[in-house]
Design a protein around this motif. Structure first.
Motif, PDB file in Angstrom:
ATOM      1  N   ALA A  37      -8.430  19.447  31.816  1.00  0.00           N
ATOM      2  CA  ALA A  37      -8.844  21.189  31.601  1.00  0.00           C
ATOM      3  C   ALA A  37      -8.542  21.812  33.269  1.00  0.00           C
ATOM      4  O   ALA A  37      -8.745  22.487  33.029  1.00  0.00           O
ATOM      5  CB  ALA A  37     -10.233  20.869  31.251  1.00  0.00           C
ATOM      6  N   TRP A  38      -9.002  20.882  34.389  1.00  0.00           N
ATOM      7  CA  TRP A  38      -9.164  21.622  35.513  1.00  0.00           C
ATOM      8  C   TRP A  38      -7.973  22.311  36.114  1.00  0.00           C
ATOM      9  O   TRP A  38      -8.543  22.893  36.499  1.00  0.00           O
ATOM     10  CB  TRP A  38     -10.226  20.746  36.692  1.00  0.00           C
ATOM     11  N   ALA A  39      -6.774  21.530  34.943  1.00  0.00           N
ATOM     12  CA  ALA A  39      -5.794  22.038  35.770  1.00  0.00           C
ATOM     13  C   ALA A  39      -5.209  23.239  34.781  1.00  0.00           C
ATOM     14  O   ALA A  39      -4.182  24.417  35.204  1.00  0.00           O
ATOM     15  CB  ALA A  39      -4.252  21.115  35.700  1.00  0.00           C
ATOM     16  N   TYR A  40      -5.668  23.113  33.881  1.00  0.00           N
ATOM     17  CA  TYR A  40      -5.879  24.761  32.928  1.00  0.00           C
ATOM     18  C   TYR A  40      -6.345  25.839  33.620  1.00  0.00           C
ATOM     19  O   TYR A  40      -5.963  26.999  33.178  1.00  0.00           O
ATOM     20  CB  TYR A  40      -5.973  24.214  31.481  1.00  0.00           C
ATOM     21  N   TYR A  41      -7.111  25.536  33.482  1.00  0.00           N
ATOM     22  CA  TYR A  41      -8.528  26.828  34.192  1.00  0.00           C
ATOM     23  C   TYR A  41      -8.090  27.003  35.074  1.00  0.00           C
ATOM     24  O   TYR A  41      -7.900  28.675  36.018  1.00  0.00           O
ATOM     25  CB  TYR A  41      -9.460  26.023  34.869  1.00  0.00           C
ATOM     26  N   ASN A  42      -6.959  25.987  36.822  1.00  0.00           N
ATOM     27  CA  ASN A  42      -6.425  27.429  37.161  1.00  0.00           C
ATOM     28  C   ASN A  42      -4.787  26.916  36.845  1.00  0.00           C
ATOM     29  O   ASN A  42      -3.804  27.770  38.051  1.00  0.00           O
ATOM     30  CB  ASN A  42      -5.992  25.857  38.132  1.00  0.00           C
ATOM     31  N   GLY A  43      -4.391  27.334  35.745  1.00  0.00           N
ATOM     32  CA  GLY A  43      -2.824  27.988  34.961  1.00  0.00           C
ATOM     33  C   GLY A  43      -1.776  27.215  35.428  1.00  0.00           C
ATOM     34  O   GLY A  43      -0.767  27.631  36.032  1.00  0.00           O
ATOM     35  N   ARG A  44      -2.377  26.014  35.739  1.00  0.00           N
ATOM     36  CA  ARG A  44      -1.243  24.780  35.894  1.00  0.00           C
ATOM     37  C   ARG A  44      -0.600  23.987  34.721  1.00  0.00           C
ATOM     38  O   ARG A  44      -1.901  24.057  33.263  1.00  0.00           O
ATOM     39  CB  ARG A  44      -1.584  24.124  37.508  1.00  0.00           C
ATOM     40  N   ASP A  45       0.012  23.454  34.104  1.00  0.00           N
ATOM     41  CA  ASP A  45       0.956  22.738  33.139  1.00  0.00           C
ATOM     42  C   ASP A  45       1.124  20.974  33.374  1.00  0.00           C
ATOM     43  O   ASP A  45       1.097  20.977  32.943  1.00  0.00           O
ATOM     44  CB  ASP A  45       1.982  23.063  32.030  1.00  0.00           C
ATOM     45  N   HIS A  46       0.138  20.849  34.677  1.00  0.00           N
ATOM     46  CA  HIS A  46       0.328  19.653  34.903  1.00  0.00           C
ATOM     47  C   HIS A  46      -0.980  19.273  35.805  1.00  0.00           C
ATOM     48  O   HIS A  46      -1.419  20.186  36.056  1.00  0.00           O
ATOM     49  CB  HIS A  46       1.851  19.239  35.650  1.00  0.00           C
ATOM     50  N   VAL A  47      -0.840  18.098  35.531  1.00  0.00           N
ATOM     51  CA  VAL A  47      -3.016  17.502  36.730  1.00  0.00           C
ATOM     52  C   VAL A  47      -2.298  17.192  37.666  1.00  0.00           C
ATOM     53  O   VAL A  47      -0.940  15.931  38.258  1.00  0.00           O
ATOM     54  CB  VAL A  47      -3.389  16.355  35.707  1.00  0.00           C
ATOM     55  N   LEU A  48      -2.587  16.936  39.034  1.00  0.00           N
ATOM     56  CA  LEU A  48      -2.559  16.643  40.552  1.00  0.00           C
ATOM     57  C   LEU A  48      -3.489  15.376  40.706  1.00  0.00           C
ATOM     58  O   LEU A  48      -4.893  15.771  40.090  1.00  0.00           O
ATOM     59  CB  LEU A  48      -2.551  17.917  40.987  1.00  0.00           C
ATOM     60  N   PRO A  49      -3.690  15.197  41.782  1.00  0.00           N
ATOM     61  CA  PRO A  49      -4.400  14.371  42.093  1.00  0.00           C
ATOM     62  C   PRO A  49      -5.522  14.754  42.654  1.00  0.00           C
ATOM     63  O   PRO A  49      -6.886  13.901  41.930  1.00  0.00           O
ATOM     64  CB  PRO A  49      -3.545  13.536  43.318  1.00  0.00           C
ATOM     65  N   GLU A  50      -5.786  16.146  42.983  1.00  0.00           N
ATOM     66  CA  GLU A  50      -7.248  16.869  43.391  1.00  0.00           C
ATOM     67  C   GLU A  50      -7.645  16.802  42.194  1.00  0.00           C
ATOM     68  O   GLU A  50      -8.818  17.244  42.079  1.00  0.00           O
ATOM     69  CB  GLU A  50      -6.739  17.642  44.391  1.00  0.00           C
ATOM     70  N   ASP A  51      -7.268  17.441  41.482  1.00  0.00           N
ATOM     71  CA  ASP A  51      -7.817  17.503  39.479  1.00  0.00           C
ATOM     72  C   ASP A  51      -8.579  16.265  39.364  1.00  0.00           C
ATOM     73  O   ASP A  51      -9.681  16.280  38.985  1.00  0.00           O
ATOM     74  CB  ASP A  51      -7.041  17.856  38.627  1.00  0.00           C
TER      75      ASP A  51
END
Length: 315
Positions: free
Chosen positions: A256-270
């Motif tokens: 959800a945090w990745a989505y909130y930031n406009g990304r379609d993939h999760v990063l370690p910081e998420d």
């Protein structure tokens, strides 16, 4: 950024017209909403917990219900009850406070364990069962429960099974001096909540809830989450570690945090951002930790620092 991530920021901006200086708490509330989860708001009275929930409901044009929990509140007050209609010669269902989209369970720890347990089916299954008949709750549905962390007189601590069903636990905290001065100026003139207009609707939220599930999360990140959660079960200061539901909550929140930031993939910081709000309320500390004045945040932070952060290539 995609269209929906922009819309989420508009919702956050709209809620911030009422809740000053608490952007992180507002964003976490939206993360839980689009993850189809529930929130436990633990804080002292008067910091804006009820206003936050009301502003969120208005911002997404959702039906809103508030129930003030006291020792005499009954499960039927929440789930509803059947009453006999003499004219029709049959029983009719009268909805309880849970038959809404945004439910504010105010001071949840002030009601009896029996009444608290009536929320379990509601939170997990998104439905109520009355006299053997099941009634689906409207979509989207979200419970935001509040409790005071200081006042223990006349309270019933939430059991672990119920704590585990809250997706996130957040706290608003006191505002900064400048923010509080601004609150006085704004609220002495009028209440911005009364004139707040919606910027989204239920269909927008349901669409986001479906899209969030498609955000890619690498297997190495899943292993990273599992390793951290496993360490909560083997820590010397933790009596009860996080359940697998906690691992799932971390991954969903990171999506959800990745989505909130406009990304379609999760990063370690998420993942790192979501570890504390998803896991803190899912662990039970030993007495030794309390004697040393160690908090769940302290212990979890030390665990997180010990685990190697995987390198994941951007998709």
């Amino acid at each position: 950024m995609n269209e929906n991530s922009v819309l989420l920021r508009k919702i956050a901006d709209n809620v911030e017209k009422v809740i000053v200086g608490k952007r992180n708490a507002i964003e976490l509330t939206l993360i839980a909403l689009i993850s189809n989860g529930h929130i436990l708001l633990e804080d002292v009275p008067g910091v804006g917990k009820t206003s936050l929930v009301s502003a969120l409901a208005k911002s997404i044009s959702a039906s809103f219900s508030r129930i003030q929990f006291t020792p005499d509140v009954l499960p039927s007050d929440i789930t509803g009850f059947s009453i006999y209609n003499q004219k029709k010669g049959e029983f009719e269902y009268r909805p309880g406070s849970a038959m809404c989209q945004i439910l504010l369970a105010d001071e949840i720890n002030r009601t009896s364990p029996k009444t608290q347990s009536s929320l379990l089916e509601i939170m997990e299954e998104k439905q109520v069962t009355v006299d053997g008949t099941t009634y689906k709750l409207p979509k989207p549905f979200m419970v935001l429960a509040t409790q005071n962390p200081i006042d223990y007189i006349g309270t019933y601590p939430l059991p672990e099974a119920q704590m585990d069903r809250f997706f996130l636990k957040i706290s608003l905290g006191y505002p900064e001096a400048g923010e509080e001065a601004y609150i006085l100026t704004r609220f002495l003139q009028d209440n911005p909540l009364e004139t707040l207009k919606p910027v989204a609707d239920s269909s927008d939220i349901i669409n986001m809830q479906n899209e969030v599930k498609q955000v890619h999360i690498d297997n190495t990140l899943k292993s990273y989450v599992v390793e951290i959660v496993n360490l909560t079960r083997r820590n010397d200061f933790i009596a009860l570690g996080s359940s697998p539901r906690g691992s799932l909550a971390v991954c969903r929140a990171a999506q959800a945090w990745a989505y909130y930031n406009g990304r379609d993939h999760v990063l370690p910081e998420d993942i790192k951002k979501m570890l504390l709000p998803t896991l803190c309320h899912r662990i039970l500390l030993k007495q030794e930790a309390k004697l040393k004045k160690m908090s769940a945040i302290d212990i979890l932070t030390s665990i997180i620092e010990k685990v190697y952060i995987p390198l994941v290539e951007k998709v």
